[in-house]
Write a protein that holds these residues in place. Structure first.
Motif, mmCIF file in Angstrom:
data_model
loop_
_atom_site.group_PDB
_atom_site.id
_atom_site.type_symbol
_atom_site.label_atom_id
_atom_site.label_comp_id
_atom_site.label_asym_id
_atom_site.label_seq_id
_atom_site.Cartn_x
_atom_site.Cartn_y
_atom_site.Cartn_z
ATOM 1 N N SER A 257 0.814 -1.215 0.000
ATOM 2 C CA SER A 257 0.000 0.000 0.000
ATOM 3 C C SER A 257 0.845 1.261 0.000
ATOM 4 O O SER A 257 0.310 2.355 -0.256
ATOM 5 C CB SER A 257 -0.928 0.003 1.219
ATOM 6 O OG SER A 257 -0.187 -0.181 2.417
ATOM 7 N N LEU A 262 -0.572 2.549 -5.531
ATOM 8 C CA LEU A 262 -1.711 2.392 -4.625
ATOM 9 C C LEU A 262 -1.928 3.602 -3.722
ATOM 10 O O LEU A 262 -2.844 3.582 -2.907
ATOM 11 C CB LEU A 262 -1.524 1.143 -3.752
ATOM 12 C CG LEU A 262 -1.804 -0.212 -4.403
ATOM 13 C CD1 LEU A 262 -1.542 -1.344 -3.413
ATOM 14 C CD2 LEU A 262 -3.243 -0.289 -4.909
ATOM 15 N N ASN A 265 -5.336 5.170 -3.832
ATOM 16 C CA ASN A 265 -6.446 4.235 -3.679
ATOM 17 C C ASN A 265 -7.301 4.646 -2.485
ATOM 18 O O ASN A 265 -6.797 4.971 -1.406
ATOM 19 C CB ASN A 265 -5.884 2.823 -3.487
ATOM 20 C CG ASN A 265 -6.960 1.827 -3.148
ATOM 21 O OD1 ASN A 265 -7.850 1.587 -3.941
ATOM 22 N ND2 ASN A 265 -6.876 1.273 -1.961
ATOM 23 N N LEU A 268 -8.485 0.526 -0.356
ATOM 24 C CA LEU A 268 -7.483 -0.264 0.368
ATOM 25 C C LEU A 268 -6.553 0.680 1.129
ATOM 26 O O LEU A 268 -5.779 1.425 0.526
ATOM 27 C CB LEU A 268 -6.686 -1.117 -0.612
ATOM 28 C CG LEU A 268 -5.762 -2.168 -0.030
ATOM 29 C CD1 LEU A 268 -6.548 -3.222 0.743
ATOM 30 C CD2 LEU A 268 -4.959 -2.826 -1.159
ATOM 31 N N ASN A 269 -6.651 0.688 2.444
ATOM 32 C CA ASN A 269 -5.837 1.581 3.271
ATOM 33 C C ASN A 269 -4.470 1.000 3.611
ATOM 34 O O ASN A 269 -3.511 1.744 3.801
ATOM 35 C CB ASN A 269 -6.569 1.903 4.577
ATOM 36 C CG ASN A 269 -7.955 2.434 4.338
ATOM 37 O OD1 ASN A 269 -8.943 1.783 4.669
ATOM 38 N ND2 ASN A 269 -8.068 3.611 3.738
ATOM 39 N N LEU A 271 -1.927 -2.724 2.992
ATOM 40 C CA LEU A 271 -1.735 -4.077 2.472
ATOM 41 C C LEU A 271 -0.265 -4.439 2.609
ATOM 42 O O LEU A 271 0.611 -3.727 2.097
ATOM 43 C CB LEU A 271 -2.166 -4.154 1.009
ATOM 44 C CG LEU A 271 -2.066 -5.543 0.354
ATOM 45 C CD1 LEU A 271 -3.019 -6.521 1.041
ATOM 46 C CD2 LEU A 271 -2.343 -5.453 -1.148
ATOM 47 N N PHE A 338 -4.215 -6.649 5.957
ATOM 48 C CA PHE A 338 -4.897 -5.619 5.169
ATOM 49 C C PHE A 338 -5.837 -4.815 6.044
ATOM 50 O O PHE A 338 -6.302 -5.286 7.092
ATOM 51 C CB PHE A 338 -5.674 -6.251 4.002
ATOM 52 C CG PHE A 338 -6.839 -7.101 4.442
ATOM 53 C CD1 PHE A 338 -8.103 -6.539 4.615
ATOM 54 C CD2 PHE A 338 -6.672 -8.457 4.690
ATOM 55 C CE1 PHE A 338 -9.182 -7.317 5.026
ATOM 56 C CE2 PHE A 338 -7.747 -9.236 5.092
ATOM 57 C CZ PHE A 338 -8.991 -8.672 5.257
ATOM 58 N N GLU A 339 -6.137 -3.589 5.581
ATOM 59 C CA GLU A 339 -7.147 -2.708 6.157
ATOM 60 C C GLU A 339 -7.870 -2.032 5.009
ATOM 61 O O GLU A 339 -7.239 -1.572 4.040
ATOM 62 C CB GLU A 339 -6.523 -1.668 7.085
ATOM 63 C CG GLU A 339 -5.883 -2.260 8.332
ATOM 64 C CD GLU A 339 -5.244 -1.207 9.218
ATOM 65 O OE1 GLU A 339 -5.227 -0.019 8.800
ATOM 66 O OE2 GLU A 339 -4.759 -1.540 10.305
ATOM 67 N N MET A 340 -9.218 -1.944 5.129
ATOM 68 C CA MET A 340 -10.009 -1.406 4.028
ATOM 69 C C MET A 340 -11.124 -0.513 4.568
ATOM 70 O O MET A 340 -11.438 -0.552 5.753
ATOM 71 C CB MET A 340 -10.628 -2.560 3.208
ATOM 72 C CG MET A 340 -9.637 -3.549 2.636
ATOM 73 S SD MET A 340 -10.426 -4.954 1.820
ATOM 74 C CE MET A 340 -11.247 -4.146 0.469
ATOM 75 N N ARG A 343 -10.272 1.894 7.193
ATOM 76 C CA ARG A 343 -9.773 1.019 8.268
ATOM 77 C C ARG A 343 -10.891 0.398 9.110
ATOM 78 O O ARG A 343 -10.657 -0.069 10.230
ATOM 79 C CB ARG A 343 -8.778 1.760 9.164
ATOM 80 C CG ARG A 343 -7.612 2.370 8.394
ATOM 81 C CD ARG A 343 -6.545 2.932 9.299
ATOM 82 N NE ARG A 343 -5.542 3.638 8.535
ATOM 83 C CZ ARG A 343 -4.483 3.068 7.932
ATOM 84 N NH1 ARG A 343 -4.327 1.765 8.012
ATOM 85 N NH2 ARG A 343 -3.616 3.780 7.257
ATOM 86 N N SER A 346 -10.516 -4.930 8.758
ATOM 87 C CA SER A 346 -9.110 -5.318 8.818
ATOM 88 C C SER A 346 -9.025 -6.828 8.989
ATOM 89 O O SER A 346 -9.980 -7.483 9.429
ATOM 90 C CB SER A 346 -8.395 -4.616 9.971
ATOM 91 O OG SER A 346 -8.962 -4.985 11.222
#
Length: 626
Positions: A257, A262, A265, A268-269, A271, A338-340, A343, A346
């Motif tokens: 990330s 990215l 983006n 997707l916070n 990766l 990952f965090e999305m 956030r 996760s």
């Protein structure tokens, strides 16, 4: 090398202990069980044995740090723990004997006491006092280098550590026929009709010594490399003097990330991709030395000699100290974090493959072996591979309301991939009635369930006479499957039925906060394992209670079940007694309320109630003030 037999088996943390029974057990004679049968009554045992334990723990440590340069420092720390333990146990021997059979009388006990004046099994009671001390210390010193070179961050650590534990001794004394009043429970009040027993032991401590080094590198918080090497030594390998071994490990990471492609983006916070390889060591066995067996008084090691028949103390060789060294676990793994969605979501995913080599096994000699006691040996290789996944969602609906939900799941496959030929096919898992339930075999889980497959219930004598049977079954007894079709039921027809170890573990946790109210719930479970329910089997003297389900579903002449045997059932180990070990348990539920700003802007008091499903943690009600 003498042939060996494994006595039960339970997979633990790297050690495979074959002396702990897990398939089922029976207690000793009725005098010890105190409940009119042979299985034992734990409630009565606690009532009969008045036990008191007091422990005092003193723990402390010191740490010093010196900054040599801006990027270089040295740390040293020392810690120690001292534990004092005092114990007292009063056992009512006569009461236990009387409760062993409803027909026994106190007059019978007194006659046995008179006829056997030296037998402590007919003393009225026993009193034991024990004292022990245990000490351990640890010292470690390390030098740390930490510097950034235009985005290249290097952190290096080098040092040593030393530890010594089980520096302990214990002493205990036992007397018999003390007054029943507690204020007179001291060994000086014990009867002179019986010898007092005094035991004192200094234990052999275990010492560990290590030197280690680690280098961590990261570039721009995007690329990571780690290399570690340890040289560890343990005093338990005294027989060979092969104390030390080297254990390296390496790791790499990539924060995807942070890459330019990215950075813009919005979904997707974070990766990150990870990978690792390493070797871990295990030395958790007793001091590995050859055993010499001795005893006081009458024993197999001593003998009488001469016209006066004087007792001469002797000794016997117990079991050898085989050439042992460190058990090693070679581990390879990859992972993703990952965090999305700002956030809110996760999680992580990890795959691992662990191969235990030089597996340390505690083995029991078979009856015709020249060796007397259990001994340790490297028995083979065990592989564990699987994956772990964690997923979490947290969200704030408003300033007053937020919540979080988390789940985790892990799958593990355990397999004994290689066995030393002397141990391949060794059996164990005793039910204390001549039956065994486990075998150690390459290609199977470590100590997998191994027994006959139940194949229905014999309905009548004609069916028995024409069928393939073992022993002399009667109607209502279990049938067993002739796996190889040779017309004989024997050990060649026993098959594996999985393991007592779960293949899956999982958990869930929920948290909700609304203004001053908070609520949390957590639970966990397992799946994929089998347990042996020996409660459904035949008991030693037939006087024990059974479960209602076993009673209601048993085979009878009017209820010709082809699944459940009758009350007059055999005691052969079979798949009939295996049951699913799957469960899910709510582990903790907590509801709380926080009173804010009691006497200033930072003072709070939280009142909460908690329910826990744990043997030592009952439901609680409390408050936290700060």
């Amino acid at each position: 090398m003498a042939p060996v037999m494994f006595d039960n088996g339970r997979y633990g943390t790297s050690i495979y202990n074959t002396t702990t029974g897990i398939a089922g057990y029976q207690t000793g004679p009725n005098e010890a069980s105190g409940n009119l049968n042979s299985i034992g009554n734990p409630v009565y045992a606690i009532h009969r044995a008045n036990e008191l334990q007091n422990s005092t723990r003193i723990q402390g440590g010191m740490e010093g740090e010196y900054q040599i340069l801006d990027y270089l420092k040295i740390n040293s720390r020392v810690g120690a723990t001292k534990i004092f333990t005092n114990g007292r146990t009063f056992s009512d021997i006569k009461d236990a004997w009387l409760n062993g059979n409803p027909l026994r009388t106190e007059q019978e006990f007194q006659k046995l006491k008179t006829d056997n004046p030296d037998a402590v099994s007919y003393a009225n009671n026993s009193l034991n006092y024990s004292k022990s001390e245990n000490f351990r210390w640890q010292w470690e010193t390390f030098l740390t280098f930490d510097k950034n070179f235009n985005g290249h961050q290097i952190n290096a650590v080098a040092g040593f550590s030393m530890e010594k534990f089980n520096i302990s001794n214990n002493i205990s004394g036992t007397g018999y026929d003390v007054p029943v009043q507690e204020q007179y429970w001291n060994l000086n009040m014990a009867s002179a009709d019986y010898n007092k027993v005094l035991n004192q032991t200094y234990n052999t401590p275990t010492a560990l010594s290590s030197v280690f080094g680690r280098v961590q590198y990261n570039y721009n918080s995007t690329y990571y490399l780690t290399a570690t090497v340890r040289r560890d030594g343990s005093s338990v390998f005294k027989a060979t003097g092969d104390y030390f071994d080297i254990f390296p490990s390496f790791g790499a990471g990539w924060t995807i990330s942070n890459e330019d492609f990215l950075k813009n983006n919005t979904v997707l916070n974070f990766l990150k991709l990870r990978a690792n390889w390493g070797i871990l060591g295990n030395q958790d066995i007793p001091l590995n030395v050859s055993q010499l067996l001795t005893a006081d008084g009458s024993s197999n090691y001593n003998y009488v000699f001469g016209p006066g028949q004087d007792l001469v103390l002797g000794a016997a060789f117990g079991s050898p100290a085989l050439p042992l060294t460190w058990e090693k676990t070679h581990e390879t793994g990859v992972g993703l974090d990952f965090e999305m969605f700002d956030r809110k979501l996760s999680g992580s995913f990890d795959y691992y493959n662990k191969l235990n080599t030089n597996v340390l096994m505690n083995v029991q000699p078979i009856l015709n072996s020249a060796f007397a006691n259990n001994f340790y040996d490297h028995g083979g290789k065990v592989r564990n591979n699987g994956f772990e996944a964690v997923l979490s969602w947290k969200n704030s609906i408003s300033e007053d309301f937020n919540y979080n939900i988390g789940v985790n799941y892990a799958y593990n496959h355990n397999e004994l991939t290689d066995v030393k030929p002397a141990y391949d096919g060794a059996i164990g898992g005793s039910l204390s009635n001549g039956q065994i339930t486990k075998q150690i075999k390459a290609g199977q889980p470590i100590y997998g369930w191994w027994m006959w497959e139940a194949d229905g219930v014999w309905q009548n004598t004609a069916e028995i006479e024409s069928g393939v049977k073992y022993g002399s079954p009667r109607p209502g007894h279990l049938k067993y499957k002739d796996q190889n079709g040779d017309g004989v039921i024997d050990n060649r027809d026993k098959v594996f039925f999985g393991s007592y170890m779960p293949t899956s573990t999982y958990g869930v946790n929920i948290g909700i906060n609304y203004k001053a109210i908070d609520f949390s719930l957590s639970g966990y479970g397992v799946a994929g394992n089998k347990i042996y329910n020996a409660l459904k089997g035949t008991r030693i003297n037939g006087g024990e209670n059974i479960t209602e389900d076993t009673f209601n579903n048993r085979w009878t002449s009017d209820n010709k079940s082809n699944t459940n045997p009758g009350a007059d059932r055999d005691s052969y180990a079979s798949s009939y007694y295996l049951e699913s070990g799957n469960y899910f348990r709510i582990n903790n539920i907590t509801l709380g309320y926080t009173f804010k700003k009691l006497y200033n802007s930072t003072s709070n008091m939280r009142l909460y109630v908690t329910a826990q499903t744990h043997l030592c943690s009952p439901n609680t009600l409390g408050f936290l003030l700060k």
